[in-house]
Design a protein around this motif. Sequence first.
Motif, PDB file in Angstrom:
ATOM      1  N   GLU A 181       0.825  -1.219   0.000  1.00 17.24           N
ATOM      2  CA  GLU A 181       0.000   0.000   0.000  1.00 17.24           C
ATOM      3  C   GLU A 181       0.854   1.261   0.000  1.00 17.24           C
ATOM      4  O   GLU A 181       0.448   2.292  -0.517  1.00 17.24           O
ATOM      5  CB  GLU A 181      -0.950   0.053   1.214  1.00 17.24           C
ATOM      6  N   ARG A 182       2.033   1.194   0.630  1.00 19.63           N
ATOM      7  CA  ARG A 182       2.895   2.384   0.628  1.00 19.63           C
ATOM      8  C   ARG A 182       3.198   2.824  -0.804  1.00 19.63           C
ATOM      9  O   ARG A 182       3.164   3.995  -1.128  1.00 19.63           O
ATOM     10  CB  ARG A 182       4.212   2.102   1.355  1.00 19.63           C
ATOM     11  N   ARG A 183       3.523   1.839  -1.657  1.00 14.19           N
ATOM     12  CA  ARG A 183       3.801   2.193  -3.061  1.00 14.19           C
ATOM     13  C   ARG A 183       2.541   2.730  -3.733  1.00 14.19           C
ATOM     14  O   ARG A 183       2.594   3.685  -4.490  1.00 14.19           O
ATOM     15  CB  ARG A 183       4.279   0.956  -3.847  1.00 14.19           C
ATOM     16  N   HIS A 184       1.398   2.079  -3.440  1.00 15.79           N
ATOM     17  CA  HIS A 184       0.163   2.472  -4.138  1.00 15.79           C
ATOM     18  C   HIS A 184      -0.275   3.893  -3.753  1.00 15.79           C
ATOM     19  O   HIS A 184      -0.647   4.681  -4.621  1.00 15.79           O
ATOM     20  CB  HIS A 184      -0.963   1.472  -3.844  1.00 15.79           C
ATOM     21  N   VAL A 185      -0.234   4.228  -2.460  1.00  9.54           N
ATOM     22  CA  VAL A 185      -0.629   5.601  -2.086  1.00  9.54           C
ATOM     23  C   VAL A 185       0.419   6.593  -2.583  1.00  9.54           C
ATOM     24  O   VAL A 185       0.088   7.720  -2.968  1.00  9.54           O
ATOM     25  CB  VAL A 185      -0.890   5.785  -0.561  1.00  9.54           C
ATOM     26  N   GLY A 186       1.677   6.168  -2.614  1.00  6.94           N
ATOM     27  CA  GLY A 186       2.736   7.050  -3.124  1.00  6.94           C
ATOM     28  C   GLY A 186       2.487   7.387  -4.589  1.00  6.94           C
ATOM     29  O   GLY A 186       2.590   8.540  -5.011  1.00  6.94           O
ATOM     30  N   PHE A 187       2.117   6.374  -5.369  1.00  7.54           N
ATOM     31  CA  PHE A 187       1.814   6.612  -6.786  1.00  7.54           C
ATOM     32  C   PHE A 187       0.614   7.549  -6.900  1.00  7.54           C
ATOM     33  O   PHE A 187       0.633   8.502  -7.680  1.00  7.54           O
ATOM     34  CB  PHE A 187       1.516   5.279  -7.490  1.00  7.54           C
ATOM     35  N   GLY A 188      -0.438   7.288  -6.118  1.00 10.06           N
ATOM     36  CA  GLY A 188      -1.653   8.116  -6.186  1.00 10.06           C
ATOM     37  C   GLY A 188      -1.335   9.581  -5.943  1.00 10.06           C
ATOM     38  O   GLY A 188      -1.697  10.448  -6.735  1.00 10.06           O
ATOM     39  N   GLU A 189      -0.633   9.830  -4.848  1.00  7.41           N
ATOM     40  CA  GLU A 189      -0.339  11.220  -4.505  1.00  7.41           C
ATOM     41  C   GLU A 189       0.565  11.887  -5.521  1.00  7.41           C
ATOM     42  O   GLU A 189       0.316  12.996  -5.971  1.00  7.41           O
ATOM     43  CB  GLU A 189       0.372  11.270  -3.153  1.00  7.41           C
ATOM     44  N   ASN A 190       1.645  11.198  -5.879  1.00  7.42           N
ATOM     45  CA  ASN A 190       2.632  11.828  -6.753  1.00  7.42           C
ATOM     46  C   ASN A 190       2.122  12.017  -8.175  1.00  7.42           C
ATOM     47  O   ASN A 190       2.338  13.063  -8.781  1.00  7.42           O
ATOM     48  CB  ASN A 190       3.915  10.990  -6.765  1.00  7.42           C
ATOM     49  N   ARG A 191       1.423  11.022  -8.690  1.00  7.58           N
ATOM     50  CA  ARG A 191       0.949  11.126 -10.081  1.00  7.58           C
ATOM     51  C   ARG A 191      -0.181  12.152 -10.177  1.00  7.58           C
ATOM     52  O   ARG A 191      -0.205  12.975 -11.074  1.00  7.58           O
ATOM     53  CB  ARG A 191       0.486   9.743 -10.581  1.00  7.58           C
ATOM     54  N   ILE A 192      -1.130  12.092  -9.219  1.00 10.37           N
ATOM     55  CA  ILE A 192      -2.245  13.031  -9.272  1.00 10.37           C
ATOM     56  C   ILE A 192      -1.784  14.440  -8.889  1.00 10.37           C
ATOM     57  O   ILE A 192      -2.270  15.437  -9.426  1.00 10.37           O
ATOM     58  CB  ILE A 192      -3.412  12.554  -8.367  1.00 10.37           C
ATOM     59  N   GLY A 193      -0.805  14.513  -7.965  1.00 12.78           N
ATOM     60  CA  GLY A 193      -0.265  15.817  -7.578  1.00 12.78           C
ATOM     61  C   GLY A 193       0.180  16.624  -8.786  1.00 12.78           C
ATOM     62  O   GLY A 193      -0.041  17.842  -8.874  1.00 12.78           O
ATOM     63  N   SER A 194       0.801  15.936  -9.772  1.00 14.97           N
ATOM     64  CA  SER A 194       1.229  16.676 -10.963  1.00 14.97           C
ATOM     65  C   SER A 194       0.091  16.779 -11.987  1.00 14.97           C
ATOM     66  O   SER A 194      -0.055  17.806 -12.642  1.00 14.97           O
ATOM     67  CB  SER A 194       2.470  16.019 -11.580  1.00 14.97           C
ATOM     68  N   LEU A 195      -0.743  15.738 -12.102  1.00 16.57           N
ATOM     69  CA  LEU A 195      -1.815  15.761 -13.119  1.00 16.57           C
ATOM     70  C   LEU A 195      -2.900  16.800 -12.826  1.00 16.57           C
ATOM     71  O   LEU A 195      -3.465  17.386 -13.747  1.00 16.57           O
ATOM     72  CB  LEU A 195      -2.488  14.384 -13.211  1.00 16.57           C
ATOM     73  N   ILE A 196      -3.193  17.001 -11.552  1.00 13.22           N
ATOM     74  CA  ILE A 196      -4.292  17.912 -11.211  1.00 13.22           C
ATOM     75  C   ILE A 196      -3.931  19.357 -11.591  1.00 13.22           C
ATOM     76  O   ILE A 196      -4.786  20.180 -11.883  1.00 13.22           O
ATOM     77  CB  ILE A 196      -4.718  17.769  -9.727  1.00 13.22           C
ATOM     78  N   LYS A 197      -2.616  19.618 -11.627  1.00 14.74           N
ATOM     79  CA  LYS A 197      -2.169  20.946 -12.083  1.00 14.74           C
ATOM     80  C   LYS A 197      -2.435  21.105 -13.580  1.00 14.74           C
ATOM     81  O   LYS A 197      -2.737  22.185 -14.061  1.00 14.74           O
ATOM     82  CB  LYS A 197      -0.681  21.141 -11.799  1.00 14.74           C
ATOM     83  N   GLU A 198      -2.323  19.979 -14.305  1.00 15.40           N
ATOM     84  CA  GLU A 198      -2.565  20.008 -15.757  1.00 15.40           C
ATOM     85  C   GLU A 198      -4.046  20.081 -16.093  1.00 15.40           C
ATOM     86  O   GLU A 198      -4.434  20.641 -17.103  1.00 15.40           O
ATOM     87  CB  GLU A 198      -2.013  18.724 -16.402  1.00 15.40           C
ATOM     88  N   PHE A 199      -4.874  19.438 -15.253  1.00 14.41           N
ATOM     89  CA  PHE A 199      -6.316  19.371 -15.533  1.00 14.41           C
ATOM     90  C   PHE A 199      -7.149  19.913 -14.370  1.00 14.41           C
ATOM     91  O   PHE A 199      -7.905  19.155 -13.743  1.00 14.41           O
ATOM     92  CB  PHE A 199      -6.741  17.925 -15.841  1.00 14.41           C
ATOM     93  N   PRO A 200      -7.030  21.218 -14.072  1.00 12.65           N
ATOM     94  CA  PRO A 200      -7.763  21.767 -12.908  1.00 12.65           C
ATOM     95  C   PRO A 200      -9.276  21.636 -13.057  1.00 12.65           C
ATOM     96  O   PRO A 200      -9.999  21.605 -12.054  1.00 12.65           O
ATOM     97  CB  PRO A 200      -7.326  23.235 -12.866  1.00 12.65           C
ATOM     98  N   GLU A 201      -9.766  21.497 -14.308  1.00 18.50           N
ATOM     99  CA  GLU A 201     -11.212  21.388 -14.515  1.00 18.50           C
ATOM    100  C   GLU A 201     -11.775  20.070 -13.957  1.00 18.50           C
ATOM    101  O   GLU A 201     -12.982  19.920 -13.821  1.00 18.50           O
ATOM    102  CB  GLU A 201     -11.560  21.554 -16.006  1.00 18.50           C
ATOM    103  N   LYS A 202     -10.894  19.116 -13.633  1.00 20.12           N
ATOM    104  CA  LYS A 202     -11.348  17.827 -13.090  1.00 20.12           C
ATOM    105  C   LYS A 202     -11.648  17.892 -11.586  1.00 20.12           C
ATOM    106  O   LYS A 202     -12.222  16.966 -11.009  1.00 20.12           O
ATOM    107  CB  LYS A 202     -10.266  16.751 -13.291  1.00 20.12           C
ATOM    108  N   LYS A 203     -11.205  18.999 -10.964  1.00 21.38           N
ATOM    109  CA  LYS A 203     -11.261  19.058  -9.493  1.00 21.38           C
ATOM    110  C   LYS A 203     -12.639  18.775  -8.905  1.00 21.38           C
ATOM    111  O   LYS A 203     -12.776  17.927  -8.018  1.00 21.38           O
ATOM    112  CB  LYS A 203     -10.782  20.433  -9.005  1.00 21.38           C
ATOM    113  N   ALA A 204     -13.676  19.481  -9.375  1.00 22.01           N
ATOM    114  CA  ALA A 204     -15.006  19.371  -8.759  1.00 22.01           C
ATOM    115  C   ALA A 204     -15.523  17.932  -8.817  1.00 22.01           C
ATOM    116  O   ALA A 204     -16.020  17.397  -7.818  1.00 22.01           O
ATOM    117  CB  ALA A 204     -15.975  20.315  -9.453  1.00 22.01           C
ATOM    118  N   GLU A 205     -15.344  17.284  -9.959  1.00 18.10           N
ATOM    119  CA  GLU A 205     -15.836  15.920 -10.137  1.00 18.10           C
ATOM    120  C   GLU A 205     -15.108  14.942  -9.200  1.00 18.10           C
ATOM    121  O   GLU A 205     -15.724  14.059  -8.579  1.00 18.10           O
ATOM    122  CB  GLU A 205     -15.598  15.523 -11.601  1.00 18.10           C
ATOM    123  N   VAL A 206     -13.792  15.148  -9.099  1.00 19.55           N
ATOM    124  CA  VAL A 206     -12.984  14.253  -8.271  1.00 19.55           C
ATOM    125  C   VAL A 206     -13.309  14.449  -6.790  1.00 19.55           C
ATOM    126  O   VAL A 206     -13.365  13.496  -6.010  1.00 19.55           O
ATOM    127  CB  VAL A 206     -11.485  14.509  -8.574  1.00 19.55           C
TER     128      VAL A 206
END
Lengths: 100, 294
Positions: free
Chosen positions: B183-208
């Motif tokens: 799980e450490r790897r899985h949450v690490g991937f979630g945070e790190n990958r989405i941390g950068s992606l959400i900056k690219e796609f701010p319009e996704k915020k409300a839905e997420v």
Amino acid sequence: MRDPLEGGNTAPAEGGDGRRYVLEDTGFDEVPKKYRRFYRKWKGPGDTLAPNEVLCPVCKVVIRSTRALRDGDRVYCMPCMSRLVVFTNDAGALEARVAY
Amino acid sequence: MVDFLSAYSIQKWLESCPQGYLENTVFGHPPEEKEPELLLSNPVLREETIRATVQLVVGERCALAASSGLINAAPDEGSKRFLATQTLDEARHVEIFSQRLYDLGVRKEDLEGVLSQYANKNLVKFAEVLLEKVDKKDFVAGVVGQNIVLEGMAFSVFEMMHALNQGMNPKFAHTLSGTIADERRHVGFGENRIGSLIKEFPEKKAEVEKLQKDMSYHMLATFADLFRNNRARPEFEKLGAQARERGISAEWHGVELREMQPEDIEKVLSETVLKEFKVRLERIGLAYQTPSRP
Ligand SMILES: [Zn+2]
């Protein structure tokens, strides 16, 4: 062997004791063998961190360096693959934040 | 953008996981370890242990469907390779928790029947909300639902179960340690990958953000069903007394779980998971939404 401490900032910590830390393997087995001594399990809120240690906020593993850590140091948490930047919090303790 | 996946490799996964903490284990634990005799001989405890383990299998089947489904939705090669290893991790979790059901006496031909008999309806809804996003190949929502919400919940649930089992059931505690490391790897991937992606796609915020709120509600409802009015309470109280006599503690997040009533454990677990969601989401620039309470 690579210390989790990244980058060229290898001088002894300013204001720290400047000493090197010998890292023992504490039985942390979640990374390849040669990196194990750089990490240890966190024992919860009562756990005291040494000057060369910082807690990963993502996966709650303690990251250990061979020298005292200081503000601005970049460290790598191999168990969860996070790149972190060390900073001094309001209470004066060292914390790490994730660099996305 | 810091490319955190550049430091990730299948080779490192092999050295960390199968050649690391899983080396010399069988279904996640040392081969000689067995379930405690009491769990097998006491019908009430056995049934409640089966019920709890069924929820783990249901959750992990959802994680397997989500992580494998997200591979083809991933926008980059690094994420695809990571999700391939996560898919194997989740398939392993399905297998080890199913094996635990067999160890508790469930016959192989009865597995699906036992799963549908005991699967919590709210946990099934929790899974459906996530898998709907995965089916639409919505990578951002899928990763938040899978690697931040589902994995964040699993991380805390496994840690709490590990604290409860460490002194009394080393076999299951060892099984859980391996999943916590995964799980450490899985949450690490979630945070790190989405941390950068959400900056690219701010319009996704409300839905997420709404996805997190909906999944959190079903999670809280699952906890409520499992902890409140549990008919094995007197048996668990006896187990707690035995543990105290033997000086075995179960400390987690600063509380002694063995001194607590199930409702209070539910409260600590719910608050811990929600607090973790809030902190994680805020770190990556998403607003946490408080779910309604079941
Ligand atoms: Zn970490």
